[in-house]
Design an enzyme around this catalytic site. Structure first.
Site, PDB file in Angstrom:
ATOM      1  N   ARG A  56       0.868  -1.186   0.000  1.00 12.65           N
ATOM      2  CA  ARG A  56       0.000   0.000   0.000  1.00 12.65           C
ATOM      3  C   ARG A  56       0.904   1.235   0.000  1.00 12.65           C
ATOM      4  O   ARG A  56       1.763   1.395   0.856  1.00 12.65           O
ATOM      5  CB  ARG A  56      -0.949   0.003   1.196  1.00 12.65           C
ATOM      6  CG  ARG A  56      -0.283  -0.123   2.555  1.00 12.65           C
ATOM      7  CD  ARG A  56      -1.303   0.115   3.681  1.00 12.65           C
ATOM      8  NE  ARG A  56      -0.783  -0.290   4.973  1.00 12.65           N
ATOM      9  CZ  ARG A  56       0.021   0.444   5.735  1.00 12.65           C
ATOM     10  NH1 ARG A  56       0.423   1.632   5.304  1.00 12.65           N
ATOM     11  NH2 ARG A  56       0.442  -0.014   6.903  1.00 12.65           N
ATOM     12  N   TYR A  68       7.526   3.974  10.262  1.00 11.65           N
ATOM     13  CA  TYR A  68       7.900   2.557  10.255  1.00 11.65           C
ATOM     14  C   TYR A  68       8.326   2.043   8.885  1.00 11.65           C
ATOM     15  O   TYR A  68       8.697   0.885   8.758  1.00 11.65           O
ATOM     16  CB  TYR A  68       6.753   1.691  10.800  1.00 11.65           C
ATOM     17  CG  TYR A  68       5.414   1.880  10.103  1.00 11.65           C
ATOM     18  CD1 TYR A  68       5.095   1.153   8.958  1.00 11.65           C
ATOM     19  CD2 TYR A  68       4.472   2.776  10.590  1.00 11.65           C
ATOM     20  CE1 TYR A  68       3.873   1.315   8.321  1.00 11.65           C
ATOM     21  CE2 TYR A  68       3.242   2.940   9.967  1.00 11.65           C
ATOM     22  CZ  TYR A  68       2.949   2.213   8.831  1.00 11.65           C
ATOM     23  OH  TYR A  68       1.752   2.376   8.202  1.00 11.65           O
ATOM     24  N   HIS A  87      -1.974   3.219   6.580  1.00 11.13           N
ATOM     25  CA  HIS A  87      -2.911   2.117   6.854  1.00 11.13           C
ATOM     26  C   HIS A  87      -4.351   2.617   6.723  1.00 11.13           C
ATOM     27  O   HIS A  87      -5.171   1.997   6.044  1.00 11.13           O
ATOM     28  CB  HIS A  87      -2.664   1.573   8.257  1.00 11.13           C
ATOM     29  CG  HIS A  87      -3.634   0.528   8.688  1.00 11.13           C
ATOM     30  ND1 HIS A  87      -3.685  -0.722   8.125  1.00 11.13           N
ATOM     31  CD2 HIS A  87      -4.631   0.556   9.622  1.00 11.13           C
ATOM     32  CE1 HIS A  87      -4.644  -1.428   8.694  1.00 11.13           C
ATOM     33  NE2 HIS A  87      -5.236  -0.674   9.600  1.00 11.13           N
TER      34      HIS A  87
END
Length: 370
Positions: A269, A283, A273
């Site tokens: 992606r 991250y 999120h």
């Protein structure tokens, strides 16, 4: 020659070579070149163009939905850019009579399956009307509980089998979902019952912010299906042709009465999120983002179709403009939908309201009428 004796207590040997049983199926490389002619799916020129159009549509829908969310006109939204091949090419192998059980990132498939865009937008805003589906739509609303759709899909698939329907229940979760108990229960039940199901793990590398390598010691997620007696396969989730080919074969296997199949799509992606506060820069590195950007599913499929003389900038621009207009009309209708009242929430709780709830309904209706 005598067969070499294997030490039954050599636990390390059990783990060796597992990856060899799960090669990544690929048809198009990152440059849009066919790497295995035998796996090129039997799709007509019109079907290839339609698949590309749906993927471009999904990318634009992602962009416009993100903008609408930032404007406060949409509610919950899970970005889908990067996963177009994993989502739309898999759905392209299904039929309208197959039953879709989506996760919350799988709204593009749900719309292509027959849900009006307006209702998808209302669902994003938490409006009850977003769950009012056309009678001929074979689907459930997006599941918010991670992995729970796997259990639902197993039950629906068994129902299809018992009614001798030549159809499948198909469902999606992410790599994080494959660590959930519902995931195992769903594939185990479906496997035991040889139910008509196709399960997808869209492995985009992160369960929100938890890297896939910290979630499980399994070297592939596909191998988890074998414990349930389910044939499992890993596919390049950025390759539309490979995803379609594998999904079509899995569907054929399931409706033939052989039981379910588990498909792991290796995808990514490009956005966060969800748009509810996630910051992927905390991250994921720029190097990782760049690596996956070079694998963009639209880019490689665009190259392939352009070289076949089936695609052009003009065709793509036409799809983009049509999608923007579709979104414009849908959000306009969404904005015009009457807002929900507290009394509406209470009325939606029960088919016949018990006295305690009815008393509250009366109180709030009195307040709302002023």
């Amino acid at each position: 020659m005598a067969k070499k004796k294997v030490n039954p207590l050599d636990f390390a040997a059990f783990l060796e070579g597992i990856d060899e049983n799960f090669p990544t199926v690929q048809v198009l490389d990152v440059n849009g070149k066919v790497v295995d002619e035998s796996l090129v799916p039997d799709l007509s020129d019109d079907e290839l163009v339609e698949l590309m159009s749906r993927m471009v549509w999904s990318r634009v829908l992602d962009q416009r939905s993100t903008a609408l969310n930032r404007q406060g006109r949409l509610g919950f939204f899970a970005p889908t850019a990067g996963q177009e091949a994993s989502q739309l090419a898999s759905h392209f192998a299904m039929t309208k009579e197959d039953v879709l059980l989506p996760g919350y990132r799988d709204v593009p498939q749900l719309i292509q399956h027959g849900l009006p865009l307006k209702e998808a937008f209302l669902w994003s805003k938490g409006h009850a009307a977003g769950n009012e589906y056309p009678e001929d739509l074979k689907a459930l609303p997006p599941q918010i509980i991670i992995g729970a759709q796997y259990v639902q899909a197993a039950g629906v698939a068994l129902g299809l089998k018992k009614r001798n329907k030549p159809n499948v229940a198909f469902t999606y979760t992410g790599d994080g979902g494959s660590s959930q108990g519902d995931f195992y229960e769903g594939i185990n039940f479906a496997g035991a019952m040889k139910a008509n199901a196709v399960f997808f793990i869209q492995n985009n590398g992160y369960a929100i912010s938890t890297p896939r390598e910290l979630q499980t010691a399994a070297t592939t997620l596909a191998q988890k299906g074998l414990a349930a007696g389910i044939p499992s396969i890993q596919v390049d989730g950025m390759d539309a042709l490979a995803v379609y080919k594998v999904t079509k074969a899995a569907r054929d296997w399931a409706i033939a009465g052989n039981g379910p199949v588990l498909i792991e799509t290796l995808t990514y992606r490009y956005g966060p999120h969800t748009l509810s506060g996630d910051d992927p820069t905390r991250y994921r590195s720029q190097e990782t983002d760049d690596e996956w950007a070079a694998k963009d599913p639209l880019t490689r499929f665009r190259i392939y179709l352009t070289e076949k003389g089936l695609w052009s900038e003009e065709k793509e621009e036409a799809v983009i403009e049509a999608t923007k207009e579709e979104v414009k009309e849908a959000i306009k209708a969404t904005d015009a939908t009457p807002k929900q009242k507290v009394s509406d929430f209470l009325k939606n709780m029960f088919e016949v309201s018990p006295q305690s709830i009815q008393e509250q309904i009366d109180i709030y209706e009195a307040k709302e009428s002023k």
